[in-house]
Design an enzyme around this catalytic site. Structure first.
Site, PDB file in Angstrom:
ATOM      1  N   ASP A  22       0.812  -1.219   0.000  1.00 45.76           N
ATOM      2  CA  ASP A  22       0.000   0.000   0.000  1.00 45.76           C
ATOM      3  C   ASP A  22       0.845   1.269   0.000  1.00 45.76           C
ATOM      4  OD1 ASP A  22       0.997  -0.347   2.582  1.00 45.76           O
ATOM      5  OD2 ASP A  22      -0.926  -0.913   3.430  1.00 45.76           O
ATOM      6  N   ASP A  55      -7.161  -2.824  13.985  1.00 49.88           N
ATOM      7  CA  ASP A  55      -8.532  -3.022  13.492  1.00 49.88           C
ATOM      8  C   ASP A  55      -8.628  -4.245  12.578  1.00 49.88           C
ATOM      9  OD1 ASP A  55      -7.316  -2.209  11.160  1.00 49.88           O
ATOM     10  OD2 ASP A  55      -8.681  -0.543  10.754  1.00 49.88           O
ATOM     11  N   HIS A 102      -6.747  -4.923   9.930  1.00 52.69           N
ATOM     12  CA  HIS A 102      -6.411  -4.757   8.514  1.00 52.69           C
ATOM     13  C   HIS A 102      -5.121  -5.481   8.129  1.00 52.69           C
ATOM     14  CE1 HIS A 102      -4.192  -0.647   9.319  1.00 52.69           C
ATOM     15  NE2 HIS A 102      -3.358  -1.650   9.469  1.00 52.69           N
ATOM     16  N   GLU A 152      -9.363  -2.063   5.457  1.00 54.28           N
ATOM     17  CA  GLU A 152     -10.058  -1.731   6.696  1.00 54.28           C
ATOM     18  C   GLU A 152     -11.324  -2.579   6.826  1.00 54.28           C
ATOM     19  OE1 GLU A 152      -8.048  -0.330   8.363  1.00 54.28           O
ATOM     20  OE2 GLU A 152      -7.692   1.783   8.013  1.00 54.28           O
TER      21      GLU A 152
HETATM   22  P1  PGA Z   1       2.643  -1.811  13.025  1.00 51.60           P
HETATM   23  O1  PGA Z   1       1.577  -1.722  11.846  1.00 51.60           O
HETATM   24  O2  PGA Z   1       3.677  -2.796  12.616  1.00 51.60           O
HETATM   25  O3  PGA Z   1       3.196  -0.408  13.114  1.00 51.60           O
HETATM   26  O4  PGA Z   1       1.900  -2.245  14.243  1.00 51.60           O
HETATM   27  C1  PGA Z   1       1.046  -2.888  11.306  1.00 51.60           C
HETATM   28  C2  PGA Z   1      -0.118  -2.592  10.379  1.00 51.60           C
HETATM   29  O5  PGA Z   1      -0.874  -1.642  10.645  1.00 51.60           O
HETATM   30  O6  PGA Z   1      -0.285  -3.327   9.396  1.00 51.60           O
END
Ligand code: PGA
Length: 261
Positions: free
Chosen positions: A67, A136, A138, A143
Site C-alpha cells: 500500500d 482493526d 487490517h 479496513e
Molecule cells: P505496526 O503496523 O507494525 O506499526 O503495528 C502494522 C499494520 O498496521 O499493518
C-alpha cells in the site's frame, strides 16, 4: 494456516527474516510482497545484515508493497516509498526498478490501481507476501468491511488506523485519510503468506483473526482461506489464543521447522 509462537519479538523477527532469506535463496528471481509498519523495521534490519554479512543476494528479486498513502510522493518522509528505501532498498543490492509501490500521487487513482494489479500479474504473481496486522484487523490497508475478494483500490482509513499511525506525522491532520491498497483478494492470490505480529496491543485482534470466524470486519481472518499461510507471533501477541499448546507442538516437532528451532 499455522501459528508459530516465539518467545520474544527478536526471535519472531529473526524467524520471519530467515523464511524470506530461504525463499530468496531457493528462487533468486523471487517476487516478494512487502509490508511497512513498525513491526517490520527489525525484519528489514536483519535482512540488510544478512545481505552485508552472508551475501544474501537481492539482485534478481522483484518486490511489490501492499500500500501507499494517497497524496504522498516518494520524496515525502512519511510515504511508504520513503520508508522502504530507508529501511531496506538502500541497504541491499536490489535494482531500484524492480521495487514497486502504488503511486499515491497518480492523477487517475483508479487507473493506477488497475496498472498495479497488471504489473503483479505480469511478474508471474507474488511468491511470498509479508504481512503485518493493524489493531482493526487490517492487512495492507484493507479496513473493516473490505470485500474478501477485493482488488487493489483506494480505501478510506478508519479512525483507529489514523490514531495508530498519526504519530509518524507532524500533526494528526497531516496524515492522509485514504490509501491505495492491494485488496484482500490480491493478497490471497499470493503463493505464500507470512504474517508477523508482536506485542500485547495485537493479542486481541490476533485471536479474532486466527480463531474467530472469517469476517469482512477483520480482514486478516480471510487468511484462513489461504492454503499456505504462516502467522509468526511473539508470546505477547499470542496471549489471547486458545490452541497455543497445539501450535507450540507443531513448531517443536514438525520436520519443516527443524532448521529454524
Ligand atoms: P505496526 O503496523 O507494525 O506499526 O503495528 C502494522 C499494520 O498496521 O499493518
Amino acid at each position: 494456516m499455522e501459528a508459530i509462537i516465539r518467545p520474544d519479538k527478536e526471535s519472531a523477527c529473526l524467524l520471519t527474516a530467515k523464511l524470506i532469506a530461504k525463499a530468496l535463496r531457493a528462487k533468486p528471481d523471487l517476487v516478494l510482497g512487502l509490508a511497512t509498519g513498525s513491526t517490520m523495521e527489525r525484519v528489514y534490519e536483519i535482512l540488510a545484515m544478512m545481505h552485508r554479512d552472508e551475501g544474501l543476494d537481492f539482485s534478481g528479486c522483484r518486490t511489490f508493497n501492499l500500500d501507499e498513502y494517497v497524496g504522498l510522493s516518494g520524496k515525502d518522509e512519511t510515504s511508504y516509498r520513503f520508508y522502504m528505501n530507508r529501511h531496506l532498498f538502500n541497504r541491499i543490492n536490489i535494482k531500484p526498478g524492480n521495487t514497486h509501490l502504488p503511486d499515491g500521487t497518480a492523477a487517475d487513482l483508479e487507473a493506477e490501481c488497475a496498472r498495479y494489479e497488471e504489473k503483479i500479474a505480469k511478474s508471474g504473481g507474488i511468491d511470498l507476501q509479508l504481512l503485518g496486522i493493524g489493531q482493526d484487523g487490517h492487512i495492507g490497508f484493507n479496513e473493516p468491511l473490505s470485500a474478501l475478494r477485493s482488488r487493489t483500490r483506494v480505501k478510506p482509513l478508519t479512525p483507529e488506523t489514523v490514531r495508530q499511525n498519526a504519530r509518524y506525522f507532524k500533526t494528526p491532520e497531516d496524515m492522509p485519510r485514504r490509501a491505495i491498497t492491494m485488496g484482500v483478494g490480491t493478497i490471497l492470490d499470493s503463493k505464500r503468506c507470512v504474517m508477523l505480529a508482536t506485542g500485547e496491543s495485537k493479542a486481541a485482534v490476533i485471536a479474532r483473526a486466527l480463531e474467530g470466524p472469517i469476517t469482512a470486519m477483520v480482514s486478516a481472518s480471510a487468511l484462513q482461506l489461504h492454503p499456505r499461510c504462516t502467522i509468526i507471533l511473539d508470546e505477547k501477541a499470542s496471549a489471547g489464543l486458545e490452541m497455543t499448546e497445539y501450535y507450540r507442538w507443531i513448531f517443536d516437532n514438525e520436520p519443516e521447522w527443524r532448521e529454524f528451532r
